[in-house]
Enzyme design. Structure first.
Site, short mmCIF file in Angstrom:
data_model
loop_
_atom_site.label_atom_id
_atom_site.label_comp_id
_atom_site.label_asym_id
_atom_site.label_seq_id
_atom_site.Cartn_x
_atom_site.Cartn_y
_atom_site.Cartn_z
N LYS A 65 11.76 -6.81 -5.57
CA LYS A 65 11.39 -7.19 -4.45
C LYS A 65 12.27 -8.60 -3.82
CE LYS A 65 7.33 -4.66 -4.44
NZ LYS A 65 5.72 -4.75 -4.89
N GLN A 109 1.13 -8.88 -6.50
CA GLN A 109 1.72 -7.35 -7.25
C GLN A 109 0.59 -6.82 -7.92
OE1 GLN A 109 4.76 -6.20 -7.09
NE2 GLN A 109 3.69 -4.46 -8.22
N ASP A 132 1.63 -6.05 2.87
CA ASP A 132 1.16 -4.78 2.20
C ASP A 132 0.48 -3.98 3.13
OD1 ASP A 132 2.44 -4.28 -0.28
OD2 ASP A 132 1.20 -5.62 -1.27
#
Length: 299
Positions: A65, A109, A132
Site C-alpha cells: 500500500k 491494518q 476503507d
C-alpha cells in the site's frame, strides 16, 4: 429488456478479466487526480497507515500500500506500533490523526492484536477519513445511496463489472457471502444499479440451483473451489473474490479462489485468482484517499 450477456459461441472459452490491467488504468487516473489537487490547492493527499504488531502478511500488505501511494503521488505516513500496544494508546493516535488537517485518510491494518477491540477502533475513525469504508456512517450512507466512502473490494468488483456491463437493470445477481466487508456492500452497490440481487452464503439451502439462475455471480465466501462448473449457467459473469492458500501434494502451497475456474469455460467472463479482484482493492484504496482529500479541500 435485452442485455448483452448471452453467449452463443460454439466453443466454450471464458474471457479472463485482468484485474491488474484495470487496476493500473485506475491508478493512472488517480495519479492525474492527485496532480490536479496539488495544482489547485498546493496539497498532496496524505494517507496515515497504522500497523500494530509484526504479523508477516500484514507487513507485506502495508508495504504494498505504501509503495502504491508513492507511485501515484499520495503521501504515506506510517505508524508502526508494538504488538502489546494498549487499546487506549491506539485510540489516542486515531484521535490525533482525526484532528490532523494534513491527513486525508486513515487506514488501520487488520487483524489487530487480541487486546484491541477492532470494532471500537474502526468506529473511532472520522468517517470523512475512513478510506476503507467500514465506519457505520459510511455503511449507512451506502445503504441509503447518499454518498460516503465505499469499501475498497466491493468498489473494485463494480469497476471490473462496469468494464463488461453497460446496463444492470433487471439482471439476476447472486452474491455468495454475507460479510460486512464484501458481500453486503457489493449487494447494495448492485441494487443501486437496479440489478435483482440474491444474497446467499455457504449455509444457504439449494445454493447450486440458486446460483445457476444468475447472470452474475459474486463469490465471496472464503471457501476454496465452492462454485463448480454446474453452478454456473452458460454466458454468466463470475467474479471470484475469495483467496485462500491451500497445501499441495508436494508440500508446496498455492492461492486459489472460491470458484473452480478450470470448470467455467462456458461462462462469459471470469476473474482469475490471483490477478483478478485483488489488485483492484489497493487501487480503490488510493482512489478513496484522493476522494477524501478532494471533499476536504473542495473550496
Amino acid at each position: 429488456m435485452a442485455h448483452a450477456l448471452s453467449s452463443s459461441r460454439p466453443e466454450a472459452v471464458a474471457e479472463r478479466i485482468d484485474g491488474r490491467t484495470v487496476a493500473r488504468a485506475l491508478s493512472a487516473e488517480t495519479a492525474a487526480r492527485v496532480e490536479a489537487l496539488r495544482a489547485r490547492t498546493g496539497h498532496a493527499p496524505a494517507l496515515a497507515v497504522v500497523l500494530v504488531g509484526d504479523d508477516p502478511a500484514s507487513k507485506v500488505y502495508v508495504g504494498r500500500k505504501v509503495a502504491e501511494c508513492r507511485r501515484v503521488g499520495i503521501v504515506s505516513v506510517e505508524h508502526r506500533l508494538a504488538a502489546d500496544t494498549p487499546q487506549d494508546v491506539l485510540l489516542a493516535l486515531i484521535d490525533r490523526l482525526n484532528l490532523d488537517g494534513e491527513i486525508d485518510g486513515i487506514l488501520i491494518q487488520l487483524p489487530l492484536p487480541p487486546q484491541i477491540d477492532a470494532t471500537l477502533v474502526l468506529d473511532r475513525i472520522d468517517p470523512a477519513k475512513d478510506v476503507d469504508g467500514f465506519h457505520p456512517v459510511n455503511v449507512g450512507r451506502l445503504s441509503t445511496g447518499t454518498g460516503g466512502l465505499v469499501p475498497c473490494t466491493p468498489l473494485g468488483v463494480m469497476k471490473l463489472l462496469d468494464g463488461l456491463i453497460a446496463d444492470y437493470r433487471g439482471l439476476d445477481v447472486v452474491v455468495i457471502g454475507k460479510s460486512n466487508i464484501v458481500g453486503k456492500p457489493v449487494a447494495m452497490l448492485l441494487l443501486e444499479r437496479e440489478a435483482t440481487v440474491t444474497v446467499t452464503h455457504i449455509e444457504t439451502r439449494g445454493l447450486p440451483e440458486i446460483a445457476r439462475k444468475a447472470d452474475i455471480i459474486v463469490a465471496a465466501a472464503g471457501a476454496p473451489h465452492l462454485v463448480r462448473g454446474y453452478w454456473v449457467k452458460p454466458g454468466a459473469i463470475v467474479i471470484d473474490v475469495g483467496i485462500t492458500r491451500v497445501a499441495q501434494p508436494d508440500g508446496s502451497t498455492r492461492l486459489v479462489g472460491d470458484c473452480a475456474t478450470e470448470e467455467l469455460g462456458h461462462a462469459r467472463a471470469v476473474t482469475p485468482v490471483p490477478g483478478g479482484v485483488g489488485p483492484m482493492t489497493i487501487a480503490c484504496l488510493l482512489g478513496n484517499t484522493v476522494t477524501a482529500a478532494e471533499r476536504a479541500r473542495h473550496g
